[in-house]
Design an enzyme around this catalytic site. Structure first.
Site, PDB file in Angstrom:
ATOM      1  N   GLU A  38       1.064  -1.252  -0.052  1.00  0.00           N
ATOM      2  CA  GLU A  38       0.046   0.071   0.096  1.00  0.00           C
ATOM      3  C   GLU A  38       0.892   1.228   0.184  1.00  0.00           C
ATOM      4  O   GLU A  38       2.187   1.055  -0.091  1.00  0.00           O
ATOM      5  CB  GLU A  38      -0.966  -0.012   1.129  1.00  0.00           C
ATOM      6  CG  GLU A  38      -1.752  -1.227   1.035  1.00  0.00           C
ATOM      7  CD  GLU A  38      -3.184  -1.117   2.073  1.00  0.00           C
ATOM      8  OE1 GLU A  38      -2.818  -0.543   3.241  1.00  0.00           O
ATOM      9  OE2 GLU A  38      -4.013  -2.132   2.016  1.00  0.00           O
ATOM     10  N   CYS A  55      -1.737  -4.762  -5.591  1.00  0.00           N
ATOM     11  CA  CYS A  55      -2.288  -6.019  -5.049  1.00  0.00           C
ATOM     12  C   CYS A  55      -1.174  -7.174  -4.916  1.00  0.00           C
ATOM     13  O   CYS A  55      -0.232  -7.129  -5.739  1.00  0.00           O
ATOM     14  CB  CYS A  55      -3.448  -6.349  -5.864  1.00  0.00           C
ATOM     15  SG  CYS A  55      -4.831  -5.782  -5.553  1.00  0.00           S
ATOM     16  N   GLU A  58      -1.313 -10.299  -6.137  1.00  0.00           N
ATOM     17  CA  GLU A  58      -1.384 -10.668  -7.493  1.00  0.00           C
ATOM     18  C   GLU A  58      -0.223  -9.965  -8.453  1.00  0.00           C
ATOM     19  O   GLU A  58       0.328 -10.634  -9.160  1.00  0.00           O
ATOM     20  CB  GLU A  58      -2.752 -10.912  -7.789  1.00  0.00           C
ATOM     21  CG  GLU A  58      -3.641 -11.818  -7.102  1.00  0.00           C
ATOM     22  CD  GLU A  58      -4.492 -11.122  -6.007  1.00  0.00           C
ATOM     23  OE1 GLU A  58      -4.024  -9.957  -5.702  1.00  0.00           O
ATOM     24  OE2 GLU A  58      -5.474 -11.348  -5.780  1.00  0.00           O
ATOM     25  N   CYS A  82      -9.371  -8.897  -7.073  1.00  0.00           N
ATOM     26  CA  CYS A  82     -10.239  -8.021  -7.605  1.00  0.00           C
ATOM     27  C   CYS A  82     -10.360  -7.887  -8.916  1.00  0.00           C
ATOM     28  O   CYS A  82      -9.724  -8.533  -9.381  1.00  0.00           O
ATOM     29  CB  CYS A  82      -9.622  -6.545  -6.887  1.00  0.00           C
ATOM     30  SG  CYS A  82      -8.156  -6.150  -7.750  1.00  0.00           S
TER      31      CYS A  82
HETATM   32  N1  THU Z   1      -6.070  -6.764  -2.094  1.00  0.00           N
HETATM   33  C1  THU Z   1      -4.981  -7.696  -2.907  1.00  0.00           C
HETATM   34  O1  THU Z   1      -3.703  -7.569  -2.608  1.00  0.00           O
HETATM   35  N2  THU Z   1      -5.243  -8.883  -3.519  1.00  0.00           N
HETATM   36  C2  THU Z   1      -7.024  -9.127  -3.462  1.00  0.00           C
HETATM   37  O2  THU Z   1      -7.105  -9.988  -4.062  1.00  0.00           O
HETATM   38  C3  THU Z   1      -7.719  -8.237  -2.815  1.00  0.00           C
HETATM   39  C4  THU Z   1      -7.464  -7.148  -2.189  1.00  0.00           C
HETATM   40  C5  THU Z   1      -5.325  -5.973  -1.361  1.00  0.00           C
HETATM   41  C6  THU Z   1      -5.398  -4.382  -1.881  1.00  0.00           C
HETATM   42  C7  THU Z   1      -5.359  -3.536  -0.687  1.00  0.00           C
HETATM   43  O3  THU Z   1      -3.877  -3.233  -0.228  1.00  0.00           O
HETATM   44  C8  THU Z   1      -5.972  -4.512   0.583  1.00  0.00           C
HETATM   45  O4  THU Z   1      -6.144  -5.787  -0.040  1.00  0.00           O
HETATM   46  C9  THU Z   1      -7.338  -3.990   0.802  1.00  0.00           C
HETATM   47  O5  THU Z   1      -8.222  -3.777  -0.211  1.00  0.00           O
END
Ligand code: THU
Length: 133
Positions: free
Chosen positions: A46, A55, A57, A88
């Site tokens: 983040e 993310c 992935e 997501c």
């Molecule tokens: N997030 C991921 O890294 N992968 C996912 O499949 C869903 C969400 C992260 C993004 C963000 O840093 C946190 O989870 C909350 O949304």
């Protein structure tokens, strides 16, 4: 859990523990097995400027490309909480770039595997590299 999935689970859990998520406090880990058999992992990263965050992935895909792999055989994503930590929308499309519709997306929680989906079921009628061929 099969031995292959257990390897993905352990790698994703290790990645999750290293995630940088001070804003959402929601740490995610992802581990994918490439067609070569190699496993590549990533965690969410983040940022104080919220939309800049990445993310888990995306990190795993980046690690895969750095290692010279181009095809995802399967992926496991782990997140805490009672809900399924499914990729997501943007990450479904990221996965689509390097995967067939039949590629399996495994979703796990701290206790183990929760559910498995084909990428095609998560992102039906998708737009992919073939559309531009
Ligand atoms: N997030 C991921 O890294 N992968 C996912 O499949 C869903 C969400 C992260 C993004 C963000 O840093 C946190 O989870 C909350 O949304």
């Amino acid at each position: 859990m099969t031995p292959e999935l257990k390897i993905l689970f352990d790698r994703a859990r290790d990645a999750q523990a290293k995630a940088y998520a001070p804003y959402s406090r929601f740490q995610v880990g992802a581990a994918l097995r490439a067609a070569s058999g190699a496993v590549h992992a990533g965690c969410n990263v983040e940022n104080a400027a919220y939309p800049v965050g990445a993310c888990a992935e995306a990190g795993a895909i980046s690690a895969m490309l750095l290692a010279g792999d181009r095809q995802i055989a399967e992926i496991l994503v782990i997140g805490d909480g009672p809900e399924l930590c499914t990729p997501c929308g943007a990450c479904r499309q990221r996965l689509r770039e390097f995967s067939a519709d039949t590629m399996m997306v495994h979703v796990a929680g701290p206790e183990g595997l929760r559910r498995s989906f084909s990428l095609g079921s998560l992102l039906p009628h998708s737009f992919g590299p073939d559309n531009l061929a």
